[in-house]
Design an enzyme around this catalytic site. Structure first.
Site, PDB file in Angstrom:
ATOM      1  N   HIS A 124       2.991  -5.501  -4.162  1.00 29.97           N
ATOM      2  CA  HIS A 124       1.905  -4.354  -5.192  1.00 29.97           C
ATOM      3  C   HIS A 124       2.935  -3.524  -5.837  1.00 29.97           C
ATOM      4  O   HIS A 124       4.598  -3.276  -5.630  1.00 29.97           O
ATOM      5  CB  HIS A 124       1.800  -3.571  -3.525  1.00 29.97           C
ATOM      6  N   ASP A 201       5.500  -6.068   3.721  1.00 29.80           N
ATOM      7  CA  ASP A 201       4.828  -5.270   3.337  1.00 29.80           C
ATOM      8  C   ASP A 201       3.784  -5.216   3.952  1.00 29.80           C
ATOM      9  O   ASP A 201       2.843  -6.522   3.357  1.00 29.80           O
ATOM     10  CB  ASP A 201       4.466  -5.535   1.961  1.00 29.80           C
ATOM     11  N   GLN A 204      -1.764  -3.285   4.117  1.00 24.14           N
ATOM     12  CA  GLN A 204      -3.011  -4.051   4.036  1.00 24.14           C
ATOM     13  C   GLN A 204      -3.212  -4.931   5.398  1.00 24.14           C
ATOM     14  O   GLN A 204      -4.069  -5.770   5.881  1.00 24.14           O
ATOM     15  CB  GLN A 204      -3.477  -4.375   2.818  1.00 24.14           C
ATOM     16  N   LYS A 227      -3.728   3.948   6.668  1.00 23.91           N
ATOM     17  CA  LYS A 227      -4.439   3.198   6.064  1.00 23.91           C
ATOM     18  C   LYS A 227      -5.189   2.276   7.767  1.00 23.91           C
ATOM     19  O   LYS A 227      -5.977   1.265   7.132  1.00 23.91           O
ATOM     20  CB  LYS A 227      -4.054   2.096   5.555  1.00 23.91           C
ATOM     21  N   CYS A 367      -2.701  -1.110  -8.279  1.00 27.70           N
ATOM     22  CA  CYS A 367      -0.957  -1.117  -8.275  1.00 27.70           C
ATOM     23  C   CYS A 367      -0.475  -2.679  -8.670  1.00 27.70           C
ATOM     24  O   CYS A 367       0.583  -2.663  -8.152  1.00 27.70           O
ATOM     25  CB  CYS A 367      -0.504  -0.265  -7.483  1.00 27.70           C
TER      26      CYS A 367
HETATM   27  C1  LIG Z   1       0.219  -3.716   0.015  1.00 27.07           C
HETATM   28  C2  LIG Z   1       0.296  -2.965  -0.219  1.00 27.07           C
HETATM   29  N1  LIG Z   1       1.393  -2.187  -0.713  1.00 27.07           N
HETATM   30  C3  LIG Z   1       1.956  -0.981  -0.568  1.00 27.07           C
HETATM   31  C4  LIG Z   1       1.146   0.006  -1.057  1.00 27.07           C
HETATM   32  C5  LIG Z   1       1.495   2.023  -1.314  1.00 27.07           C
HETATM   33  O1  LIG Z   1       1.172   2.560   0.001  1.00 27.07           O
HETATM   34  P1  LIG Z   1       1.195   4.239   0.018  1.00 27.07           P
HETATM   35  O2  LIG Z   1       2.893   4.335   0.344  1.00 27.07           O
HETATM   36  O3  LIG Z   1       0.817   4.266   1.732  1.00 27.07           O
HETATM   37  O4  LIG Z   1       0.735   4.347  -0.985  1.00 27.07           O
HETATM   38  C6  LIG Z   1      -0.716  -0.268  -0.937  1.00 27.07           C
HETATM   39  C7  LIG Z   1      -1.080   0.816  -1.024  1.00 27.07           C
HETATM   40  N2  LIG Z   1      -2.896  -0.198  -1.794  1.00 27.07           N
HETATM   41  C8  LIG Z   1      -3.557   1.092  -2.445  1.00 27.07           C
HETATM   42  C9  LIG Z   1      -3.843   2.869  -2.398  1.00 27.07           C
HETATM   43  O5  LIG Z   1      -4.539   2.878  -3.497  1.00 27.07           O
HETATM   44  N3  LIG Z   1      -4.782   2.104  -3.458  1.00 27.07           N
HETATM   45  C10 LIG Z   1      -4.404   0.811  -3.309  1.00 27.07           C
HETATM   46  O6  LIG Z   1      -4.445  -0.760  -2.658  1.00 27.07           O
HETATM   47  C11 LIG Z   1      -1.060  -1.400  -0.272  1.00 27.07           C
HETATM   48  O7  LIG Z   1      -2.056  -1.880  -0.715  1.00 27.07           O
END
Ligand SMILES: Cc1ncc(COP(=O)(O)O)c(CNc2co[nH]c2=O)c1O
Length: 409
Positions: A124, A201, A204, A227, A367
């Site tokens: 990501h 990371d 998910q 999430k 992303c």
């Molecule tokens: C694997 C992964 N890493 C990092 C992030 C960043 O998380 P945040 O800092 O809470 O935003 C996301 C968010 N992924 C997504 C956010 O919106 N659509 C997505 O797939 C993610 O899916």
């Protein structure tokens, strides 16, 4: 394993009753953010109504209550992911900030020319862009473990790449685009064999399956509250205490200090050293309630439910004959999401048609632009599942494909 009582779960999510143009919402965008059950909303409301105060151990009763609630949320997270204690749990804004904390506190200070950062092609942007920019500023260089044609990591390539020049291996636990579940324990062991650190990371993963950071032996691990049925505005950085003790903070201010003079300052104890200013107190209360709620369901049951829905969605989409699906074939090494394209229809057009049917999915590069470049597509449509989704909702997505074919194909 007893399956989830989805009907009972759905009753805790009034938002799932919402209708648009007379159609009940079908929310299949959980990899972006999950919905928030009443117990979590109530916990945060109760906090604001009854215990709101600033933390850091003010003298008065309300501050004591708020401080204890905030500190105990750290303990609850530590217990949930198998950390040793609150000293290893830093609250940030989100996964992205957790990645940046280590990039600035460790990367900028420890990396230099000749050092290697090993990522994967499915990272990501929160990880990929961060380490790419730190490499530019430190003279380190970035290598990417290949993703093979099945959407899995090429572990032979990983073993070739990770060597004595490797300073860090940073990998996604579950891909938010492919659904691939990566062998993060093996990647961490490879990193440690060569004296490198591992950053996983888990954005998910922690919401969707049992995660034990001690079993993985990760040095750092990141995820987000929003999430996992929790609020936005709070993320977690897990770090081994021995490593966090040695790191310099990169954000300064109140609450993170021990002693301040006009000449210099010293830092407070873990994890507060990395938590300057007024923290996300209500969000911490919400995250604590979300963990209690998820553990009441059972993370093994959450994982099984999502894998079953992902496998069902995979099979239904594959049976259409004109759908390209990305990532491993349904089953245990795929998390609760499926990204795909309908032949002849741009992902944004498809997603707009699905929205006409009140089916909420996400279109775009999720992303992971370099990964989409590698896949040879500008975008994909992604359906992602959580504990309140059903097969019938996936059927509504499948049924809506014909409208897209009629309009665009
Ligand atoms: C694997 C992964 N890493 C990092 C992030 C960043 O998380 P945040 O800092 O809470 O935003 C996301 C968010 N992924 C997504 C956010 O919106 N659509 C997505 O797939 C993610 O899916």
């Amino acid at each position: 394993l007893e399956s989830l009582d989805v009907e009972a779960i759905r009753e805790e999510f009034p938002i799932l009753e919402r209708e648009f143009d007379g159609q009940q919402v079908v929310y299949l965008d959980n990899a972006a953010t999950t919905q928030t059950p009443d117990p979590v909303v109530d916990a945060m409301s109760d906090y604001y109504r009854e215990s709101n105060a600033n933390v850091h151990r003010g003298i008065h009763h309300l501050s004591q209550e708020a401080s204890i609630a905030y500190e105990e949320a750290h303990d609850r997270v530590a217990e949930f992911i198998g950390a040793d204690g609150r000293e290893e749990i830093v609250f940030t804004k989100n996964t992205t900030e957790s990645e940046n904390l280590i990039a600035y506190s460790w990367g900028l200070n420890e990396l230099g020319p000749g050092d290697e950062i090993v990522l994967t092609e499915m990272e990501h942007h929160a990880s990929l862009v961060t380490w790419q920019q730190i490499a530019k500023r430190t003279g380190a260089n970035v290598e990417y473990i290949r993703v093979d044609e099945t959407g899995r990591l090429d572990m032979d390539h990983a073993r070739d790449l990770i060597g004595d020049d490797t300073a860090l291996v940073s990998a996604v636990h579950v891909s938010n685009t492919l659904g691939t579940v990566n062998p993060v324990g093996e990647l961490t062991a490879l990193a440690h064999e060569h004296g490198a650190l591992s950053f996983i990371d888990g954005a998910q993963a922690v919401p969707n399956r049992p995660v034990d950071v001690s079993e993985i032996d990760a040095d750092f691990y990141a995820f987000s509250g929003h999430k996992m049925a929790g609020p936005t505005g709070i993320g977690v950085l897990y770090g081994k205490q021995s490593l966090l003790e040695e790191l310099e903070p990169y954000l300064y201010g109140g609450g993170m200090i021990r002693k301040v003079t006009f000449e210099d300052s010293t830092w407070g104890e873990l994890p507060w050293k990395f938590e300057p200013g007024t923290p996300p107190i209500a969000e911490a209360v919400g995250l604590h309630a979300a963990i209690d709620w998820l553990e009441d369901l059972g993370m093994e049951r959450v994982q099984a439910h999502e894998e079953e829905l992902a496998a069902y969605a995979y099979d239904q989409l594959a049976a259409e004959g004109d759908v390209e699906i990305y990532g491993p074939e349904g089953g245990a090494d795929r998390g609760g999401l499926v990204s795909f394209n309908l032949d002849g229809v741009h992902a944004h057009d498809l997603t707009s048609i699905l929205n006409d049917h009140t089916v909420a999915v996400r279109a775009g590069d999720h992303c992971t632009q370099p990964l989409h470049d590698k896949l040879g597509v500008p975008a994909s449509t992604r359906a992602s599942f959580y504990v309140y989704n059903t097969r019938e909702e996936i059927d509504k997505l499948i049924d809506a494909l014909d409208d897209a074919r009629a309009l665009f194909a």
